[in-house]
Design a protein around this motif. Structure first.
Motif, PDB file in Angstrom:
ATOM      1  N   ARG A 133       0.837  -1.147  -0.159  1.00  0.00           N
ATOM      2  CA  ARG A 133      -0.019  -0.086   0.157  1.00  0.00           C
ATOM      3  C   ARG A 133       0.789   1.455   0.044  1.00  0.00           C
ATOM      4  NH1 ARG A 133      -2.721  -3.834   2.529  1.00  0.00           N
ATOM      5  NH2 ARG A 133      -4.836  -4.269   2.160  1.00  0.00           N
ATOM      6  N   ARG A 134       2.138   1.150  -0.752  1.00  0.00           N
ATOM      7  CA  ARG A 134       2.924   2.228  -0.764  1.00  0.00           C
ATOM      8  C   ARG A 134       2.562   2.989  -1.874  1.00  0.00           C
ATOM      9  NH1 ARG A 134       8.476   1.080  -1.127  1.00  0.00           N
ATOM     10  NH2 ARG A 134       8.121  -1.119  -1.352  1.00  0.00           N
ATOM     11  N   ILE A 135       1.901   2.513  -3.058  1.00  0.00           N
ATOM     12  CA  ILE A 135       1.458   3.409  -4.248  1.00  0.00           C
ATOM     13  C   ILE A 135      -0.058   2.912  -4.333  1.00  0.00           C
ATOM     14  CG2 ILE A 135       3.698   3.511  -5.337  1.00  0.00           C
ATOM     15  CD1 ILE A 135       2.915   1.189  -7.062  1.00  0.00           C
ATOM     16  N   ARG A 136      -0.793   3.853  -5.250  1.00  0.00           N
ATOM     17  CA  ARG A 136      -2.272   3.435  -5.150  1.00  0.00           C
ATOM     18  C   ARG A 136      -2.673   3.484  -6.634  1.00  0.00           C
ATOM     19  NH1 ARG A 136      -4.829   1.919  -0.597  1.00  0.00           N
ATOM     20  NH2 ARG A 136      -4.121   3.204   1.141  1.00  0.00           N
ATOM     21  N   HIS A 137      -1.897   3.976  -7.601  1.00  0.00           N
ATOM     22  CA  HIS A 137      -2.339   4.280  -9.013  1.00  0.00           C
ATOM     23  C   HIS A 137      -1.141   4.091  -9.795  1.00  0.00           C
ATOM     24  CE1 HIS A 137      -3.862   7.100 -12.497  1.00  0.00           C
ATOM     25  NE2 HIS A 137      -3.981   5.946 -12.760  1.00  0.00           N
ATOM     26  N   VAL A 138      -1.438   2.925 -10.685  1.00  0.00           N
ATOM     27  CA  VAL A 138      -0.623   2.553 -11.519  1.00  0.00           C
ATOM     28  C   VAL A 138      -1.206   2.530 -13.073  1.00  0.00           C
ATOM     29  CG1 VAL A 138       0.826   0.583 -12.683  1.00  0.00           C
ATOM     30  CG2 VAL A 138       0.643   0.700 -10.271  1.00  0.00           C
ATOM     31  N   ALA A 139      -0.339   3.307 -13.993  1.00  0.00           N
ATOM     32  CA  ALA A 139      -1.085   3.546 -15.452  1.00  0.00           C
ATOM     33  C   ALA A 139      -0.071   2.657 -16.196  1.00  0.00           C
ATOM     34  CB  ALA A 139      -1.009   4.929 -15.722  1.00  0.00           C
ATOM     35  N   PHE A 140      -0.611   1.979 -17.195  1.00  0.00           N
ATOM     36  CA  PHE A 140       0.059   1.076 -18.228  1.00  0.00           C
ATOM     37  C   PHE A 140      -0.069   1.780 -19.647  1.00  0.00           C
ATOM     38  CE2 PHE A 140      -1.395  -1.575 -14.535  1.00  0.00           C
ATOM     39  CZ  PHE A 140      -0.392  -2.490 -14.550  1.00  0.00           C
ATOM     40  N   ALA A 141       0.981   2.369 -20.097  1.00  0.00           N
ATOM     41  CA  ALA A 141       1.006   3.157 -21.289  1.00  0.00           C
ATOM     42  C   ALA A 141       1.602   2.360 -22.355  1.00  0.00           C
ATOM     43  CB  ALA A 141       1.782   4.273 -20.888  1.00  0.00           C
ATOM     44  N   VAL A 142       0.860   2.492 -23.588  1.00  0.00           N
ATOM     45  CA  VAL A 142       1.323   1.803 -24.732  1.00  0.00           C
ATOM     46  C   VAL A 142       2.019   2.969 -25.410  1.00  0.00           C
ATOM     47  CG1 VAL A 142       0.619   0.829 -26.861  1.00  0.00           C
ATOM     48  CG2 VAL A 142      -0.675   0.269 -25.054  1.00  0.00           C
ATOM     49  N   PRO A 143       3.383   2.669 -25.799  1.00  0.00           N
ATOM     50  CA  PRO A 143       4.175   3.798 -26.477  1.00  0.00           C
ATOM     51  C   PRO A 143       3.616   4.066 -28.071  1.00  0.00           C
ATOM     52  CG  PRO A 143       5.129   2.018 -26.452  1.00  0.00           C
ATOM     53  CD  PRO A 143       4.143   1.737 -25.627  1.00  0.00           C
ATOM     54  N   VAL A 183      -3.527   3.521 -20.810  1.00  0.00           N
ATOM     55  CA  VAL A 183      -3.347   4.557 -21.933  1.00  0.00           C
ATOM     56  C   VAL A 183      -2.973   4.305 -23.145  1.00  0.00           C
ATOM     57  CG1 VAL A 183      -2.516   6.917 -22.316  1.00  0.00           C
ATOM     58  CG2 VAL A 183      -3.127   6.302 -20.045  1.00  0.00           C
ATOM     59  N   THR A 184      -3.583   4.459 -24.260  1.00  0.00           N
ATOM     60  CA  THR A 184      -3.119   3.776 -25.700  1.00  0.00           C
ATOM     61  C   THR A 184      -3.429   4.866 -26.827  1.00  0.00           C
ATOM     62  OG1 THR A 184      -3.511   2.073 -26.949  1.00  0.00           O
ATOM     63  CG2 THR A 184      -5.293   2.745 -25.824  1.00  0.00           C
ATOM     64  N   PRO A 185      -2.475   4.965 -28.017  1.00  0.00           N
ATOM     65  CA  PRO A 185      -2.883   5.565 -28.932  1.00  0.00           C
ATOM     66  C   PRO A 185      -3.931   5.020 -29.889  1.00  0.00           C
ATOM     67  CG  PRO A 185      -0.609   5.264 -28.649  1.00  0.00           C
ATOM     68  CD  PRO A 185      -1.363   4.374 -27.855  1.00  0.00           C
ATOM     69  N   GLU A 186      -4.412   3.742 -29.687  1.00  0.00           N
ATOM     70  CA  GLU A 186      -5.430   3.053 -30.407  1.00  0.00           C
ATOM     71  C   GLU A 186      -6.746   3.845 -30.083  1.00  0.00           C
ATOM     72  OE1 GLU A 186      -4.656  -1.616 -29.890  1.00  0.00           O
ATOM     73  OE2 GLU A 186      -4.498  -0.377 -27.996  1.00  0.00           O
ATOM     74  N   ALA A 187      -7.677   3.693 -31.266  1.00  0.00           N
ATOM     75  CA  ALA A 187      -8.965   4.280 -31.139  1.00  0.00           C
ATOM     76  C   ALA A 187      -9.801   3.225 -30.317  1.00  0.00           C
ATOM     77  CB  ALA A 187      -9.519   4.593 -32.602  1.00  0.00           C
ATOM     78  N   HIS A 188      -9.433   1.959 -30.445  1.00  0.00           N
ATOM     79  CA  HIS A 188     -10.342   0.956 -29.777  1.00  0.00           C
ATOM     80  C   HIS A 188      -9.425   0.094 -29.009  1.00  0.00           C
ATOM     81  CE1 HIS A 188     -13.847   2.445 -31.825  1.00  0.00           C
ATOM     82  NE2 HIS A 188     -13.248   2.299 -33.024  1.00  0.00           N
ATOM     83  N   ARG A 201      -4.595   8.313 -27.022  1.00  0.00           N
ATOM     84  CA  ARG A 201      -3.835   9.498 -26.288  1.00  0.00           C
ATOM     85  C   ARG A 201      -2.546   8.754 -26.472  1.00  0.00           C
ATOM     86  NH1 ARG A 201      -7.909  11.567 -26.283  1.00  0.00           N
ATOM     87  NH2 ARG A 201      -8.775  12.938 -24.828  1.00  0.00           N
ATOM     88  N   TYR A 202      -1.416   9.778 -26.760  1.00  0.00           N
ATOM     89  CA  TYR A 202       0.000   9.279 -26.888  1.00  0.00           C
ATOM     90  C   TYR A 202       0.935   9.788 -25.669  1.00  0.00           C
ATOM     91  CZ  TYR A 202      -1.188   8.778 -31.760  1.00  0.00           C
ATOM     92  OH  TYR A 202      -1.884   8.399 -32.944  1.00  0.00           O
ATOM     93  N   PRO A 203       1.216   8.458 -24.740  1.00  0.00           N
ATOM     94  CA  PRO A 203       1.925   8.938 -23.721  1.00  0.00           C
ATOM     95  C   PRO A 203       3.465   9.272 -24.139  1.00  0.00           C
ATOM     96  CG  PRO A 203       1.928   6.665 -24.095  1.00  0.00           C
ATOM     97  CD  PRO A 203       0.882   7.244 -25.138  1.00  0.00           C
TER      98      PRO A 203
END
Length: 401
Positions: free
Chosen positions: A140-150, A183-188, A216-218
């Motif tokens: 419980r040291r972190i709460r939010h993880v984002a997975f980002a497709v480059p 998060v992904t650049p894909e439309a779907h 969205r482009y990370p």
């Protein structure tokens, strides 16, 4: 008098190289003399690496020399420095010049960091940092993880797997107030597999409570903020990403602006007569093991026909097969890339190909399944009855390998 076999050299030791080795051995037999040049004597089956941090699987490793021996190929443990197609030899980094009649280049692509500040998942040996992320969640040291497709990632499926398996782990351990985003650049979601697969994956993400940020482009992760394009930011404690890929820029061969080798529909390198290429090293827009194995089969057919084998070489028509690990029931997805009609997109929780492996190589997958059974039986000290690929014969194997 019979003509001497032509010397076919395969450069590489990954999926495309080994699939081509098996295809050429099967199709051309004694018409060719096979040689494999690879920088490592070990083949790592990379797709299962995403499951390692969760204890759901592990990357398997196989002896390349044994694979080559099984298919009557000589092996050179060396990296390729350059190709001289006019003189027909490859130069290795350890100073050797190795001659060939026909060359098949399958050296793969080069992974590079894609999103500064993120935890990049690349394959076996690179999952330790992600284990740290899971440990931080558990504690419980972190709460939010984002997975980002480059941007430019042609095969985002592993990141979806990581997000889904992380969500399953969070639910299993009763961790509260955890936020997961993709998060992904894909439309779907996973749009390469068509609308049915996208709908299925969207439902899975919704069920697991994973926020989905499409188109969205990370760009960069810094000070707890993930910068997105268009102008937007997403707060997160950790960002997990995949690498971007660049071509091998192999000296002596043509390359596109990103370093990939341009090939035709039969794998022949642009402007060359005796050099073929397959897999991630080529300018194929999709970098994935199953696609690489199909490219290898296409190139092997063309080379076998050149050697006089009774083969009708077929052009490259990719079929995508993806096994999505979810932390529970996996999903099998299949898509005819050059099609587009509704019946050519399929998704199921039952296997759509056999063996139901992550990489659906025509010859490599059955071979590795056979070897895995044998290795497991050896560890247990038990015999196993196995069907030898391409023979129909069943033999009892006990410590044979």
């Amino acid at each position: 008098m019979n003509e001497a076999p032509i010397k076919v050299m395969i450069a590489g030791g990954g999926v495309a190289a080994l699939e081509a080795l098996m295809a050429l051995h099967e199709l051309a037999a004694d018409r060719i003399a096979l040689e494999l040049v690879t920088p490592t004597p070990e083949f790592a089956y990379r797709p299962l690496a995403v499951a390692e941090p969760f204890g759901l699987g592990e990357a398997r490793r196989y002896d390349v020399v044994r694979i080559a021996t099984d298919h009557r190929a000589a092996v050179h443990i060396a990296g390729i420095k350059s190709v001289d197609s006019a003189a027909r030899y490859v130069a290795t980094w350890d100073g050797r010049d190795l001659p060939f009649d026909v060359l098949l280049v399958a050296v793969g692509a080069c992974p590079v960091a894609s999103i500064p500040g993120s935890v990049m998942i690349q394959g076996p040996g690179y999952t330790g940092r992600f284990r740290s992320v899971l440990r931080e969640l558990d504690e419980r040291r972190i709460r939010h993880v984002a997975f980002a497709v480059p941007p430019g990632a042609s095969w985002p499926l592993p990141l979806y797997e990581l997000a889904l398996m992380t969500a399953a782990r969070v639910a299993e351990r009763g961790l509260r107030k955890v936020r997961l985003s993709l998060v992904t650049p894909e439309a779907h979601p996973l749009e390469l597999f068509g609308p049915r697969a996208s709908e299925t994956v969207r439902e899975l993400l919704d069920e697991r409570g994973i926020e989905l940020h499409l188109s969205r482009y990370p760009a960069r992760f810094e000070d707890g903020r993930l910068s997105l394009v268009p102008d937007e930011t997403l707060s997160a404690d950790r960002v997990v990403s995949l690498p971007s890929l660049t071509g091998p820029q192999l000296a002596g061969l043509p390359a596109d602006p990103d370093g990939f080798i341009p090939v035709d529909l039969h794998g022949l390198v642009q402007g060359e007569q005796d050099v073929y290429a397959a897999g991630d090293a080529t300018n194929s827009p999709i970098k994935q093991g199953g696609v690489a194995s199909q490219q290898a089969d296409v190139a092997a057919e063309a080379i076998a026909a050149r050697a006089g084998a009774d083969v009708d070489p077929q052009p490259f028509r990719p079929v995508l097969r993806g096994l999505l690990l979810t932390g529970s029931t996996p999903r099998y997805m299949r898509a005819e890339v050059s099609g587009g009609r509704g019946e050519e997109w399929r998704v199921s929780d039952h296997a759509l190909w056999w063996p139901p492996s992550k990489i659906a190589g025509k010859r490599l997958a059955p071979y590795l399944a056979l070897r895995h059974e044998e290795l497991e039986s050896e560890r247990a000290g038990l015999p196993v009855d196995v069907e030898l690929p391409g023979t129909g014969d069943v033999q009892s194997v006990f410590g044979k390998f």
